[in-house]
Write an enzyme that holds these catalytic residues in place. Structure first.
Site, PDB file in Angstrom:
ATOM      1  N   ALA A  39       0.674  -1.409  -0.134  1.00 28.91           N
ATOM      2  CA  ALA A  39      -0.052  -0.042  -0.080  1.00 28.91           C
ATOM      3  C   ALA A  39       0.728   1.337  -0.167  1.00 28.91           C
ATOM      4  O   ALA A  39       1.782   1.403   0.602  1.00 28.91           O
ATOM      5  CB  ALA A  39      -0.719  -0.109   1.119  1.00 28.91           C
ATOM      6  N   ASP A  40       0.563   2.401  -0.852  1.00 31.74           N
ATOM      7  CA  ASP A  40       1.136   3.521  -0.822  1.00 31.74           C
ATOM      8  C   ASP A  40       0.128   4.446  -0.001  1.00 31.74           C
ATOM      9  O   ASP A  40      -1.121   4.117   0.213  1.00 31.74           O
ATOM     10  CB  ASP A  40       1.673   3.988  -2.053  1.00 31.74           C
ATOM     11  N   SER A  41       0.287   5.730   0.140  1.00 30.07           N
ATOM     12  CA  SER A  41      -0.565   6.541   0.919  1.00 30.07           C
ATOM     13  C   SER A  41      -1.815   6.730   0.131  1.00 30.07           C
ATOM     14  O   SER A  41      -2.989   6.751   0.952  1.00 30.07           O
ATOM     15  CB  SER A  41       0.101   7.953   0.905  1.00 30.07           C
ATOM     16  N   ASP A  43      -3.613   4.290  -1.392  1.00 28.02           N
ATOM     17  CA  ASP A  43      -4.242   3.125  -1.010  1.00 28.02           C
ATOM     18  C   ASP A  43      -4.779   3.165   0.518  1.00 28.02           C
ATOM     19  O   ASP A  43      -5.970   3.007   0.686  1.00 28.02           O
ATOM     20  CB  ASP A  43      -3.429   1.890  -1.097  1.00 28.02           C
TER      21      ASP A  43
END
Length: 82
Positions: A39-41, A43
């Site tokens: 996950a990135d920010s 997500d």
């Protein structure tokens, strides 16, 4: 209608598995979004928006940094549900 912690967990576990392309057995209460997923920010923000919509609540920005695991999100929703 208030949801139980189990109901909240089941719903959010399914959402996390789907959103982060995880097998169900990889999802647990101690799932750390930053460490255990790709996950990135964005997500994480999308997950928060989903939680807010699903449980008709608003999570203040200052609370987001503390919601690092699935269990912490479940606990937050349980305490703050409408």
């Amino acid at each position: 209608m208030a949801f139980t912690k189990e109901q909240i967990y089941d719903r959010l576990a399914k959402e996390a598995a789907q959103r982060f392309s995880l097998k169900a057995e990889k999802v647990s209460p101690d799932l750390n979004f930053a460490q255990d997923t790709s996950a990135d920010s964005i997500d994480v923000v999308e997950l928060v928006l989903e939680v807010e919509d699903e449980y008709n609540m608003e999570i203040p920005d200052e609370e987001l940094d503390s919601l690092t695991t699935l269990q912490k999100v479940v606990d937050y929703v349980y305490v703050h549900q409408a």
